[in-house]
Scaffold this motif. Structure first.
Motif, PDB file in Angstrom:
ATOM      1  N   GLY A   1       0.829  -1.196   0.000  1.00 26.98           N
ATOM      2  CA  GLY A   1       0.000   0.000   0.000  1.00 26.98           C
ATOM      3  C   GLY A   1       0.859   1.238   0.000  1.00 26.98           C
ATOM      4  O   GLY A   1       2.061   1.199   0.277  1.00 26.98           O
ATOM      5  N   SER A   2       0.264   2.400  -0.279  1.00 31.87           N
ATOM      6  CA  SER A   2       1.023   3.648  -0.354  1.00 31.87           C
ATOM      7  C   SER A   2       0.987   4.435   0.954  1.00 31.87           C
ATOM      8  O   SER A   2       1.736   5.393   1.117  1.00 31.87           O
ATOM      9  N   THR A   3       0.122   4.076   1.896  1.00 32.00           N
ATOM     10  CA  THR A   3       0.110   4.700   3.211  1.00 32.00           C
ATOM     11  C   THR A   3       0.855   3.803   4.187  1.00 32.00           C
ATOM     12  O   THR A   3       0.463   2.658   4.423  1.00 32.00           O
ATOM     13  N   ILE A   4       1.940   4.341   4.735  1.00 36.44           N
ATOM     14  CA  ILE A   4       2.810   3.562   5.616  1.00 36.44           C
ATOM     15  C   ILE A   4       2.588   4.036   7.047  1.00 36.44           C
ATOM     16  O   ILE A   4       2.980   5.150   7.419  1.00 36.44           O
ATOM     17  N   TYR A   5       1.956   3.185   7.861  1.00 32.80           N
ATOM     18  CA  TYR A   5       1.685   3.553   9.248  1.00 32.80           C
ATOM     19  C   TYR A   5       2.893   3.332  10.156  1.00 32.80           C
ATOM     20  O   TYR A   5       3.126   4.094  11.086  1.00 32.80           O
TER      21      TYR A   5
END
Length: 993
Positions: free
Chosen positions: A69-73
Motif C-alpha cells: 500500500g502507499s500509506t505507511i503507518y
C-alpha cells in the motif's frame, strides 16, 4: 537543511546587463527595429529571481515497486535484517530488492496494519486495525487461533503502540491508553492487564537507558515497567505534544515544543555506543530532526510539507520515512544534495563547467544556471537574441566550452553563443552537439548536420570539416575526430577521412563524447560499446561491464588527475586509469544520486557535480560513507516442488532429490548489486558465481552434500556464510541384501540367457547353411539358364551355317570362342565370384559370339573407371549376363532403324560400385509385344533367377544390392532403349573378396 530562497547577485545582474547591451544594440540595429531593442533591454533589466533549494536525493518505493500500500503507518527491521512496512493494504517485507506482501490469505486477521515491533527472538509483532494482536515467525503468521499465548489476549480496542524490552516483555497500548503486557519468555507466557495502574502510554524504546524495563507514563508520573510491575522514576507526565528527552542521571525531563502537531516520534538508539543518536518528530509537514547534542532546537526538516507517519534508521544507517499516501522514501546519504530550480520548466542538466568561482550548468528552455555555494543565478538567453528563437522551445544548452583565452562558448540546440570581455556574439548555425578548441583563434564545432571550423573572435564559419551529422568532436594529434551515430571517424588536415570502426569494432557504436587524460590518451564514450582509450591509433584501454563499469551505455566523461569519471545510464563510475587493471568505484541511486542517468560530470578536488534529469547534484566523495552490511538469509528450500520448513540440516529420501534453494543478501545500500558465491560439496568442490537469488539441483544422486553460500555486496562486504548439510538416502536397490539378491538373480538369468542364446545361434547356423544351399541352387539354376538349350542350339546352328558356307575360318573362330565361354562359365559357377577384369573378358567373349551370330548388326563398348581395382574387386558370378543377353535379344535384335549400340560401364559411386547395362533398342514395352509371339520363357526365367539371387545375397550379407531398370524415351516419349543400374556396396564386395 531548511529550504532557502536564493536571489541573483545584483552586481552579477548589472554585469550581465552591461555585457549584453552593446552586442544586443548592434544586432538589433542591424534589423532596424527600435521596438525590438526596447524589448531586449527590458528583458535584460528584469531577469527573474531564481527560487532554488538544495534537497536530499531519496530512493522512492511505492505500489508500482511491489509495496502493498502507499500509506505507511509503521516500519521496523527484524533480527534477520528485513524491513517490514505496515500499510493500509497489507504487510510488506523488503529485502533490498523485492517486496513480499502478506494479506488475509496468508493468515493476517485484517489487511490494514497499524503498528509493528521486531523482538529479539526474530518475531515481528503485528497490530492490525482490529481488536487483536498477532506475530510473524519463521514463515508463518500466529494468531489467537493457532497460538496458546495469544488466546489469552483480550482487547477492547485497537492497539496503537507496541514495544518491548530485551527480555521480550511486549508492552501494548491501545486507543484510550489501555495498557497490557505479554510475558513471552518465562514459562508458558502471561497476559497482564495494566489498566489497574491508570492510563499508561509507552515512550521509550527498549534499552533506552540500558535497563531491563520500559519507560511508561501515567497522567502525573513516569515509571520503569519491568516484570509487570511499575517502578517510580520521575514526577510529571511526558507531554504528548512535545518532543522529549529523559536524563537518567538526574531524573529530569526536557522537551522541545513542536511548531506543528506531532503524529509520532522515532528515537534511534545506537546499541554499540549505548546512546541515543537520532530523534525524529513526525508530523503532517515533514520529519523534524532534533539536535541531539544540545536538545534545544530542531536541526533539520526532511520531506517538508509531506505527511510522515513513521521513520526508521536501519543497520546500514539508511533513513526510511513512511508517508501518508506517498509510499516510502529512503535517504541513503545526507551528503548528496540536489538543486531544484523552481523557475524552470525542467530541472534536467545537460552540461557543466567551472568559470571562476561559479559552477555553470546548462539546462533547457534557453537557460543556464550559475551556482556559487548555495547561491544560484539564472541566465535566460532567449530575450537577448532574435525573435527567431522561440521562448517555448526546449532549446538545450548541451555544450559549454571555456577557451584558452578565458572566453565562454555555449552550444545550444538553436545557436552558438560566445560571451567575452567585449560583449556577446551569436551565430544561428545548425543544432550544436559538441565544441572543442583547435587553437587560440579557432574552434571545432560539431552540429546536427556537419562539423565546421569557426573563428572564435566573431563566430564566423571558416570551412566544413565533415559534411554529415555528428554527435561529438575532438581535435587530437593534429586530426579531427568526428563521432557519429554509426561510430568514430578521423579526418586529417589534408582532407582524407578514415572510419576507425572498420579496424576497431568497439568504435562502431554511437559516439557520446571525448575526454583527454594527462598521459595523452583520448577516451571515447560510446552508446553500447563502453569507453575506449586510444593513443597513436592504437587502443590502449577498453572499459566495459566486464571490466566493472555499471553499463556499456556511456553518456559523459571527465578526467581529474589519475581518474576517469564515466557517466552512464546506470550511475557514475570512477576509474583509476593509472593502474593497468583499471579498478572501478561506482555511485548510483543506491548511494544517494537522484537519478542513474548521468548527462554531465564535473570534479573539483573531492567535490563532484553531476547533471541528470533530476537536476544538479553535488557531493563530497570523501564524506560519502561506504559503511555497509551484507546479511545472507535463506528464504525457502523446496524439495520436489514442496516448500520445507527452514532447519539446520536436511535428511531426504532417495526420491526427494530435486532441490530448489531461494536466498537473499540484505544490503539496502547496494541496490541489488550483489554477487553470490556457492558450491555444493559432494557434487562439485569448486566455487561458482551468480547474481540470481536461487539455485536448482533437479536430480541429485544419493549421498552426503553440503551447500555453502556467500554473498558479496556492492562495496565488497562479504556476508555471513550459510552452510546447509543435505543427506539423500540410499535407495533400497543399493542396499547390500538387495545387491546379493540382484547378483543371484543375474547369475540365474545369465545362465538362462546363455542357453537361450546358444539355441538361437544353433538355429541361425542352420538357417545360414540352408541359405548357402539355396544360393548354390540358384547359381546352378542361373548357369542352366545361361547355358539353356536354345542358346546352345542357336550357337550350333551358327556353326552349321558357317560349315555349309565352307567358311572354315569363322567356324573355327566361333567354336574356339564358344569353348572358352563354356569353360569360363563353368569356372565362375564353381567359384561363385568373379573379378571385374574376368567379368569384362567373359562379357566381351559372350557379346562377340552374339555379334557374330547376328551378323554384326550392333556395336558395343565396355568401360571401367580407372579408380576401380579390376583384379581385387569381385562381383557375384553370372549376375550381369542375363541383363546383357536381355538387351541384345529383346532390345537390339528387333531394332529396325539404325545400328544397335550396347554400353556396359563399371563406375565408382561413393561407397558403392555401379554397373550399368544400357542399350538403344526398342524398349521393354515393345519387347513385351514380341515375346507374346515367340517362345522365350527361358529368358524370363533367367531374369527371375537373377532377382532371386540378389534377394538371397541381401539376406546373407545385410548390405543391399539395388537394381534399377530405367526406360529411356525421347522428347516425344517414344522408347529409345533400356538402362539397367546395379549398385553393389563395397562392404559386401569386400566380404566376397
Amino acid at each position: 537543511m531548511p529550504a532557502a530562497e536564493l536571489r541573483p547577485n545584483p552586481l552579477y545582474r548589472c554585469f550581465l546587463i552591461v555585457t549584453y547591451i552593446p552586442a544586443t544594440i548592434k544586432r538589433v540595429l542591424s534589423f532596424g527595429s527600435i521596438q525590438i531593442l526596447f524589448l531586449l533591454l527590458l528583458g535584460c533589466l528584469f531577469l527573474p529571481p531564481v527560487l532554488s533549494a538544495q534537497e536530499y536525493s531519496y530512493v522512492y518505493y511505492n505500489t508500482r515497486d511491489g509495496l502493498a500500500g502507499s500509506t505507511i503507518y509503521d516500519m521496523c527491521q527484524d533480527k534477520d535484517g528485513f524491513i517490514w512496512f505496515a500499510t493500509e493494504a497489507g504487510l510488506s517485507r523488503f529485502d533490498g530488492t523485492r517486496f513480499k506482501n502478506f494479506t488475509t490469505a496468508d493468515g493476517l486477521p485484517e489487511v490494514e496494519i497499524l503498528k509493528l515491533y521486531a523482538d529479539h527472538q526474530g518475531r515481528v509483532w503485528i497490530a492490525p486495525f482490529k481488536n487483536t494482536i498477532c506475530y510473524y515467525y519463521q514463515g508463518k503468521i500466529y494468531t489467537s487461533a493457532n497460538d496458546s499465548l495469544l488466546k489469552k489476549v483480550k482487547l477492547n480496542t485497537v492497539i496503537t503502540h507496541i514495544t518491548g524490552d530485551k527480555e521480550d516483555n511486549i508492552f501494548l497500548c491501545s486507543v484510550g491508553h489501555d495498557a497490557y503486557l505479554l510475558q513471552t519468555r518465562k514459562g508458558p507466557g502471561k497476559f497482564i492487564d495494566l489498566r489497574a495502574h491508570g492510563r499508561l502510554f509507552s515512550y521509550a524504546q527498549p534499552n533506552f537507558f540500558d535497563r531491563d524495563g520500559l519507560i511508561v507514563s501515567t497522567s502525573d508520573s513516569t515509571f520503569i515497567l519491568a516484570n509487570g510491575k511499575l517502578q517510580f522514576w520521575s514526577t510529571g507526565a511526558l507531554p504528548l505534544k512535545a518532543f522529549v528527552t529523559l536524563h537518567d542521571y538526574d531524573h529530569k525531563i526536557k522537551y522541545i515544543k513542536l511548531p506543528v502537531e506531532s503524529l509520532n516520534a522515532y528515537i534511534h538508539f545506537d546499541a554499540e555506543k549505548k546512546q541515543t543518536q537520532t530523534y525524529f518528530a513526525l508530523t503532517n509537514h515533514g520529519a523534524w530532526m532534533v539536535d541531539t547534542l544540545h536538545f534545544d532546537h530542531f536541526e533539520e526538516i526532511f520531506l517538508k510539507e509531506k505527511q510522515v507517519n513513521s521513520a526508521l534508521i536501519d543497520n546500514e544507517r539508511n533513513i526510511w520515512f513512511g508517508t501518508g499516501g506517498e509510499g516510502v522514501y529512503k535517504l541513503v546519504s545526507r551528503n548528496f544534495k540536489t538543486y531544484s530550480f523552481k523557475d524552470s520548466k525542467t530541472s534536467e542538466i545537460f552540461s557543466l563547467t567551472r568559470h571562476g568561482q561559479a559552477m555553470l550548468a546548462g539546462t533547457g528552455f534557453n537557460r543556464m544556471y550559475s551556482i556559487v555555494g548555495s547561491k544560484v543565478d539564472s541566465i535566460d538567453f532567449y530575450k537577448a537574441f532574435s525573435g527567431s528563437v522561440n521562448q517555448t522551445s526546449s532549446n538545450r544548452l548541451v555544450s559549454i566550452k571555456k577557451t584558452s583565452a578565458g572566453n565562454l562558448v555555449l552550444g545550444f540546440d538553436l545557436f552558438l553563443f560566445q560571451k567575452n570581455a567585449s560583449g556577446s556574439l551569436v551565430n544561428y548555425v545548425f543544432p550544436i552537439k559538441s565544441i572543442d578548441e583547435i587553437d587560440a583563434q579557432t574552434l571545432l564545432v560539431g552540429t546536427g548536420r556537419n562539423v565546421i571550423r569557426v573563428r572564435e573572435k566573431d563566430l564566423k564559419v571558416l570551412d566544413t570539416i565533415w559534411p554529415y551529422r555528428s554527435t561529438a568532436v575532438s581535435y587530437y594529434n593534429d586530426s579531427f575526430y568526428v563521432g557519429t551515430v554509426d561510430g568514430l571517424h578521423v579526418v586529417s588536415k589534408d582532407g582524407p577521412s578514415r572510419f576507425l570502426g572498420k579496424d576497431f569494432p568497439s568504435l562502431r557504436y554511437r559516439t557520446a563524447c571525448f575526454a583527454r587524460s594527462a598521459d595523452g590518451i583520448l577516451w571515447t564514450a560510446t552508446y553500447g560499446g563502453g569507453v575506449v582509450g586510444m593513443k597513436d591509433n592504437r587502443i590502449i584501454g577498453h572499459l566495459t561491464t566486464r571490466q566493472g563499469i555499471s553499463s556499456d551505455i556511456c553518456r559523459s566523461l571527465f578526467v581529474y588527475q589519475n581518474y576517469l569519471w564515466v557517466g552512464t545510464d546506470k550511475g557514475i563510475n570512477k576509474v583509476d586509469i593509472s593502474k593497468p587493471t583499471y579498478p572501478v568505484h561506482r555511485y548510483s541511486t543506491s548511494d544517494g544520486l537522484p537519478s542513474d542517468i548521468i548527462n554531465a560530470i564535473y570534479v573539483d578536488s573531492s567535490r563532484v557535480y553531476v547533471g541528470s534529469p533530476a537536476g544538479l547534484t553535488t557531493f563530497d566523495e570523501k564524506q560519502v560513507s561506504d559503511y555497509s552490511r551484507c546479511d545472507l538469509r535463506v528464504l525457502d528450500i523446496s524439495v520436489s516442488g514442496l516448500s520445507k520448513r527452514l532447519q539446520p540440516a536436511y535428511e531426504l529420501g532417495y526420491n526427494d532429490n530435486n532441490l530448489r534453494i531461494e536466498f537473499v543478501a540484505i544490503s539496502f545500500k547496494s541496490g541489488g548489486d550483489i554477487m553470490y558465491r556457492y558450491r555444493l560439496k559432494g557434487l562439485k568442490d569448486s566455487w561458482d558465481s551468480t547474481r540470481q537469488n536461487q539455485l536448482e539441483y533437479p536430480s541429485l544422486p544419493s549421498g552426503n552434500y553440503q551447500l555453502e553460500l556467500l554473498a558479496i555486496n556492492k562495496f565488497g562486504v562479504v556476508s555471513n556464510p550459510v552452510i546447509i548439510p543435505f543427506l539423500i538416502d540410499t535407495p533400497y536397490w543399493q542396499a547390500w541384501w538387495f545387491k546379493i539378491l540382484v547378483v543371484g538373480f543375474a547369475i540365474g538369468l545369465t545362465a538362462t540367457l546363455v542357453a537361450w542364446r546358444f539355441s538361437i545361434v544353433q538355429r541361425r547356423e542352420k538357417e545360414k547353411i540352408g541359405l548357402q544351399q539355396k544360393i548354390h541352387e540358384l547359381e546352378q539354376l542361373a548357369l542352366l539358364s545361361q547355358m539353356n538349350p536354345h542358346f546352345i542350339f542357336n550357337c550350333l546352328n551358327s556353326i552349321q551355317a558357317f560349315i555349309i558356307n565352307n567358311d572354315v575360318e569363322k567356324t573355327n573362330q566361333y567354336l574356339t570362342e564358344f569353348a572358352y565361354l563354356i569353360r569360363q562359365t563353368m569356372d565362375s559357377a564353381e567359384k561363385g565370384v568373379i573379378s571385374i577384369g574376368q567379368e569384362v573378358r567373359y562379357l566381351t567373349r559372350y557379346i562377340e559370339l552374339e555379334k557374330m551370330r547376328f551378323g554384326h548388326s550392333f556395336e558395343y563398348t565396355i568401360e571401367t573407371d580407372v579408380q576401380i581395382d579390376q583384379v581385387n574387386t569381385c562381383l557375384p558370378s553370372m549376375l550381369l549376363q542375363p541383363y546383357v543377353e536381355n538387351s541384345i535379344r529383346h532390345g537390339i535384335r528387333h531394332k529396325r532403324n539404325g545400328q544397335g549400340v550396347l554400353e556396359i560401364k563399371f563406375q565408382q559411386s561413393g561407397d558403392q560400385l555401379l554397373c550399368i547395362v544400357e542399350d538403344n533398342g526398342i524398349g521393354r514395352e515393345s519387347a513385351r509385344q514380341f515375346r507374346s509371339h515367340l517362345h522365350v520363357e527361358y529368358q524370363s526365367k533367367g531374369m527371375t533367377l537373377a532377382a532371386a539371387r540378389v534377394k538371397a545375397l541381401n539376406r546373407q550379407y545385410g548390405e543391399p544390392v539395388v537394381i534399377e531398370i530405367i526406360d529411356k524415351t525421347d522428347q516425344e516419349q517414344r522408347p529409345t532403349g533400356t538402362r539397367v543400374e546395379i549398385y553393389f556396396p563395397y562392404k559386401m564386395l569386400s566380404k566376397l573378396s
